[in-house]
Design a protein around this motif. Structure first.
Motif, PDB file in Angstrom:
ATOM      1  N   SER A   1       0.833  -1.198   0.000  1.00 47.62           N
ATOM      2  CA  SER A   1       0.000   0.000   0.000  1.00 47.62           C
ATOM      3  C   SER A   1       0.867   1.247   0.000  1.00 47.62           C
ATOM      4  CB  SER A   1      -0.919   0.013   1.233  1.00 47.62           C
ATOM      5  OG  SER A   1      -1.820  -1.060   1.192  1.00 47.62           O
ATOM      6  N   LEU A   2       0.331   2.319  -0.568  1.00 46.33           N
ATOM      7  CA  LEU A   2       0.971   3.620  -0.426  1.00 46.33           C
ATOM      8  C   LEU A   2       0.591   4.215   0.929  1.00 46.33           C
ATOM      9  CD1 LEU A   2       0.533   5.387  -3.891  1.00 46.33           C
ATOM     10  CD2 LEU A   2       2.580   4.283  -2.971  1.00 46.33           C
ATOM     11  N   SER A   3       1.548   4.902   1.538  1.00 45.47           N
ATOM     12  CA  SER A   3       1.285   5.553   2.816  1.00 45.47           C
ATOM     13  C   SER A   3       0.987   7.038   2.651  1.00 45.47           C
ATOM     14  CB  SER A   3       2.468   5.374   3.760  1.00 45.47           C
ATOM     15  OG  SER A   3       3.662   5.851   3.162  1.00 45.47           O
ATOM     16  N   ALA A   4       1.432   7.620   1.521  1.00 40.88           N
ATOM     17  CA  ALA A   4       1.246   9.060   1.327  1.00 40.88           C
ATOM     18  C   ALA A   4       1.662   9.431  -0.090  1.00 40.88           C
ATOM     19  CB  ALA A   4       2.067   9.860   2.337  1.00 40.88           C
ATOM     20  N   TRP A   5       1.382  10.689  -0.440  1.00 39.91           N
ATOM     21  CA  TRP A   5       1.853  11.317  -1.681  1.00 39.91           C
ATOM     22  C   TRP A   5       2.679  12.534  -1.265  1.00 39.91           C
ATOM     23  CZ3 TRP A   5       0.025   9.339  -6.500  1.00 39.91           C
ATOM     24  CH2 TRP A   5      -0.927   8.325  -6.371  1.00 39.91           C
ATOM     25  N   SER A   6       3.929  12.584  -1.716  1.00 38.24           N
ATOM     26  CA  SER A   6       4.856  13.613  -1.253  1.00 38.24           C
ATOM     27  C   SER A   6       5.430  14.363  -2.452  1.00 38.24           C
ATOM     28  CB  SER A   6       5.981  12.950  -0.449  1.00 38.24           C
ATOM     29  OG  SER A   6       6.876  13.900   0.048  1.00 38.24           O
ATOM     30  N   PHE A   7       5.337  15.682  -2.420  1.00 36.68           N
ATOM     31  CA  PHE A   7       5.787  16.521  -3.540  1.00 36.68           C
ATOM     32  C   PHE A   7       6.980  17.365  -3.107  1.00 36.68           C
ATOM     33  CE2 PHE A   7       1.634  15.266  -4.753  1.00 36.68           C
ATOM     34  CZ  PHE A   7       1.535  15.399  -6.127  1.00 36.68           C
ATOM     35  N   HIS A   8       8.020  17.376  -3.954  1.00 32.73           N
ATOM     36  CA  HIS A   8       9.238  18.122  -3.655  1.00 32.73           C
ATOM     37  C   HIS A   8       9.614  19.001  -4.844  1.00 32.73           C
ATOM     38  CE1 HIS A   8      10.351  15.676  -0.047  1.00 32.73           C
ATOM     39  NE2 HIS A   8       9.520  14.843  -0.654  1.00 32.73           N
ATOM     40  N   LEU A   9       9.948  20.249  -4.554  1.00 30.95           N
ATOM     41  CA  LEU A   9      10.459  21.191  -5.553  1.00 30.95           C
ATOM     42  C   LEU A   9      11.893  21.552  -5.186  1.00 30.95           C
ATOM     43  CD1 LEU A   9       7.529  23.748  -6.035  1.00 30.95           C
ATOM     44  CD2 LEU A   9       8.163  21.865  -7.529  1.00 30.95           C
ATOM     45  N   HIS A  10      12.808  21.400  -6.148  1.00 33.81           N
ATOM     46  CA  HIS A  10      14.209  21.768  -5.945  1.00 33.81           C
ATOM     47  C   HIS A  10      14.771  21.103  -4.684  1.00 33.81           C
ATOM     48  CE1 HIS A  10      13.274  25.771  -8.257  1.00 33.81           C
ATOM     49  NE2 HIS A  10      12.842  24.699  -8.883  1.00 33.81           N
ATOM     50  N   GLY A  11      14.341  19.882  -4.391  1.00 30.76           N
ATOM     51  CA  GLY A  11      14.835  19.145  -3.234  1.00 30.76           C
ATOM     52  C   GLY A  11      14.147  19.471  -1.928  1.00 30.76           C
ATOM     53  N   ARG A  12      13.179  20.402  -1.926  1.00 25.46           N
ATOM     54  CA  ARG A  12      12.488  20.786  -0.703  1.00 25.46           C
ATOM     55  C   ARG A  12      11.032  20.331  -0.751  1.00 25.46           C
ATOM     56  NH1 ARG A  12      14.425  27.109   0.004  1.00 25.46           N
ATOM     57  NH2 ARG A  12      16.682  26.719  -0.210  1.00 25.46           N
ATOM     58  N   LYS A  13      10.517  19.918   0.391  1.00 27.14           N
ATOM     59  CA  LYS A  13       9.137  19.432   0.433  1.00 27.14           C
ATOM     60  C   LYS A  13       8.162  20.580   0.222  1.00 27.14           C
ATOM     61  CE  LYS A  13       6.791  18.253   4.198  1.00 27.14           C
ATOM     62  NZ  LYS A  13       6.339  17.508   5.384  1.00 27.14           N
ATOM     63  N   LEU A  14       7.226  20.377  -0.710  1.00 32.44           N
ATOM     64  CA  LEU A  14       6.149  21.327  -0.916  1.00 32.44           C
ATOM     65  C   LEU A  14       4.947  20.943  -0.062  1.00 32.44           C
ATOM     66  CD1 LEU A  14       4.904  23.747  -2.394  1.00 32.44           C
ATOM     67  CD2 LEU A  14       4.264  22.175  -4.245  1.00 32.44           C
ATOM     68  N   PHE A  15       4.504  19.690  -0.164  1.00 39.32           N
ATOM     69  CA  PHE A  15       3.424  19.213   0.702  1.00 39.32           C
ATOM     70  C   PHE A  15       3.411  17.690   0.697  1.00 39.32           C
ATOM     71  CE2 PHE A  15       1.302  19.640  -3.452  1.00 39.32           C
ATOM     72  CZ  PHE A  15       0.657  18.418  -3.587  1.00 39.32           C
ATOM     73  N   ARG A  16       2.669  17.136   1.637  1.00 39.42           N
ATOM     74  CA  ARG A  16       2.482  15.685   1.758  1.00 39.42           C
ATOM     75  C   ARG A  16       1.024  15.429   2.107  1.00 39.42           C
ATOM     76  NH1 ARG A  16       5.721  10.798   4.055  1.00 39.42           N
ATOM     77  NH2 ARG A  16       4.102   9.589   5.109  1.00 39.42           N
ATOM     78  N   VAL A  17       0.417  14.460   1.430  1.00 40.73           N
ATOM     79  CA  VAL A  17      -0.971  14.071   1.688  1.00 40.73           C
ATOM     80  C   VAL A  17      -0.976  12.598   2.085  1.00 40.73           C
ATOM     81  CG1 VAL A  17      -3.251  13.745   0.669  1.00 40.73           C
ATOM     82  CG2 VAL A  17      -1.915  15.778   0.097  1.00 40.73           C
ATOM     83  N   GLU A  18      -1.559  12.294   3.248  1.00 40.91           N
ATOM     84  CA  GLU A  18      -1.532  10.935   3.781  1.00 40.91           C
ATOM     85  C   GLU A  18      -2.586  10.053   3.111  1.00 40.91           C
ATOM     86  OE1 GLU A  18       0.764   9.976   5.986  1.00 40.91           O
ATOM     87  OE2 GLU A  18       1.575  12.027   6.013  1.00 40.91           O
ATOM     88  N   GLU A  19      -2.289   8.753   3.060  1.00 40.31           N
ATOM     89  CA  GLU A  19      -3.245   7.722   2.655  1.00 40.31           C
ATOM     90  C   GLU A  19      -3.814   7.048   3.911  1.00 40.31           C
ATOM     91  OE1 GLU A  19      -4.532   6.407  -0.066  1.00 40.31           O
ATOM     92  OE2 GLU A  19      -3.338   7.180  -1.739  1.00 40.31           O
ATOM     93  N   PRO A  20      -5.059   6.550   3.844  1.00 44.06           N
ATOM     94  CA  PRO A  20      -6.013   6.770   2.758  1.00 44.06           C
ATOM     95  C   PRO A  20      -6.586   8.178   2.828  1.00 44.06           C
ATOM     96  CG  PRO A  20      -7.033   5.486   4.501  1.00 44.06           C
ATOM     97  CD  PRO A  20      -5.605   5.665   4.896  1.00 44.06           C
ATOM     98  N   MET A  21      -6.884   8.744   1.658  1.00 43.98           N
ATOM     99  CA  MET A  21      -7.379  10.121   1.638  1.00 43.98           C
ATOM    100  C   MET A  21      -8.811  10.201   2.146  1.00 43.98           C
ATOM    101  SD  MET A  21      -5.914  11.670  -1.891  1.00 43.98           S
ATOM    102  CE  MET A  21      -4.232  11.337  -2.421  1.00 43.98           C
ATOM    103  N   GLU A  22      -9.579   9.153   1.916  1.00 39.04           N
ATOM    104  CA  GLU A  22     -10.961   9.092   2.388  1.00 39.04           C
ATOM    105  C   GLU A  22     -11.338   7.623   2.463  1.00 39.04           C
ATOM    106  OE1 GLU A  22     -10.656   8.095  -1.274  1.00 39.04           O
ATOM    107  OE2 GLU A  22     -10.235  10.206  -0.892  1.00 39.04           O
ATOM    108  N   GLY A  23     -12.306   7.296   3.291  1.00 37.23           N
ATOM    109  CA  GLY A  23     -12.682   5.894   3.413  1.00 37.23           C
ATOM    110  C   GLY A  23     -11.568   5.078   4.050  1.00 37.23           C
TER     111      GLY A  23
END
Length: 405
Positions: free
Chosen positions: A75-97
């Motif tokens: 399973s995925l635990s989260a979605w993680s976005f990085h710009l230029h090596g720095r974290k922009l945001f992270r969204v945890e799984e499950p997103m709903e349900g």
């Protein structure tokens, strides 16, 4: 189940998710089914693994819950976005349900569906043979010709043979293509211990606009990495050079790992992205399903999920006319299948296009990327919330799909 004496034979071409699932569903309900697959095994280099809640729900509706529990998965635990090596945001799984996005070995899934279909006496499996032509009689598709010269007669041919479907081409049904701004290079590389406990789907965007994503797939100890290939981009690099390119975009802990494992990075597999939808999915005696009817963008792994949902709807509407041997009713059901499935497919492709445009804007705008990097401590959570809300329809599905037969 023993096939009903008057049930009409169905030939399904292509044992991908749509074809294997539909073959299983029909065979278990007494329809004579022959499933034809050109490949000699399911172990090709790339098969999508991402099952969203919509795809998991479709499999559970088929009664595959116990089967799924036995397959290689993560399973995925989260979605993680990085710009230029720095974290922009992270969204945890499950997103709903209660269902997180789950990576399941597609070869193992297909083999399990095939094993279940094979329990029924009316099911036949023809592997290692490609379809070279369709048979027509009195204005209907009446079967297929195989590469060994044999001919399979059928009251219905279902083409689930992928985005380059030969059956579709031979039958005169045209795919209306949409522009896709990207292709992908796909890599495999050794995993990092952090992904074992925290399998975040990690998206990286570099200072030059380069983009890639990586995650731990269904197989143990292995990361999968998709590199967004711009039009005309050259990609002749050594594994060590690729490791440096990836590391330049990554946070420090991941950059160190990518440099360490660089010699073990696989040669890239180029995935040409094709997106589109057929105006008509059917002719008398013929139905297109899955990528043969509507190849999807790779964004949020919609291909496998929509294919499984196609199979559920097709089984619901085909069973009664096939069991009755009513070819006119079979042809009417083909129209109904497209009518029921098309709105969800069109909406999903629209949402995928919107996500692609967002990504392209970021890739092409250095000023926007720098501004987001600077503002991430204050805006990151808000941007993450907005991104999360856009993903929910692509995860949950845009129509109700249930087994009714």
């Amino acid at each position: 189940m023993t096939p009903a004496p008057d049930s009409q034979p169905v030939v399904i071409v292509g044992a991908g998710p749509a074809g294997a699932a539909l073959a299983m569903l029909l065979a278990e309900r007494g329809v004579k089914v022959t499933l034809v697959e050109a490949a000699r095994d399911f172990q090709r280099q790339f098969r999508g693994e991402g099952l969203m809640p919509s795809g998991l729900a479709a499999l559970e509706a088929m009664g595959c819950g116990p089967l799924l529990a036995r397959l290689p998965q993560r399973s995925l635990s989260a979605w993680s976005f990085h710009l230029h090596g720095r974290k922009l945001f992270r969204v945890e799984e499950p997103m709903e349900g209660q269902r997180p996005c789950t990576l399941i070995s597609q070869p193992a899934l297909l083999e399990a569906l095939l094993e279940r279909a094979s329990r029924d006496s009316g099911f036949q499996w023809r592997q290692g043979l490609s379809v070279v032509d369709v048979i027509e009689a009195e204005g209907r598709v009446a079967g297929v010709v195989l590469s060994d010269g044999s001919r399979l007669a059928a009251s219905l041919v279902v083409a689930s043979d992928g985005r380059s479907s030969l059956v579709r081409q031979r039958s005169g049904l045209e795919l209306e293509r949409q522009n896709s701004p990207i292709d992908l290079l796909w890599f495999r590389l050794p995993s990092h211990p952090r992904f074992e406990s925290d399998n975040a789907f990690t998206m990286l965007l570099g200072e030059d606009g380069a983009a890639c994503s990586l995650f731990h797939g269904a197989q143990p100890g292995e990361l999968q990495l998709g590199w967004v290939l711009s039009p005309g981009e050259r990609f002749e690099r050594s594994p060590q050079a690729w490791g440096e390119v990836f590391a330049a975009m990554a946070p420090d802990w991941l950059a160190y790992h990518l440099r360490q494992v660089a010699p073990a990075i696989s040669a890239p597999l180029k995935l040409s992205v094709q997106v589109g939808c057929c105006r008509r999915w059917h002719r008398p005696g013929l139905l297109l399903l899955g990528d043969a009817a509507h190849p999807m963008s790779p964004i949020r792994a919609q291909g496998i999920n929509m294919a499984l949902r196609d199979a559920v709807v097709a089984a619901n509407l085909l069973l009664a006319p096939l069991m009755a041997g009513d070819t006119a009713a079979v042809d009417t059901s083909l129209e109904q299948i497209q009518a029921e499935r098309l709105p969800e497919i069109q909406r999903a492709q629209t949402l995928q296009q919107q996500e692609a445009r967002q990504a392209q804007l970021l890739r092409r705008s250095p000023l926007l990327r720098r501004a987001l990097v600077q503002l991430a401590p204050w805006l990151g959570e808000r941007i993450g919330h907005s991104w999360r809300q856009r993903q929910i329809p692509l995860r949950q599905g845009l129509a109700t799909v249930e087994i009714t037969v």
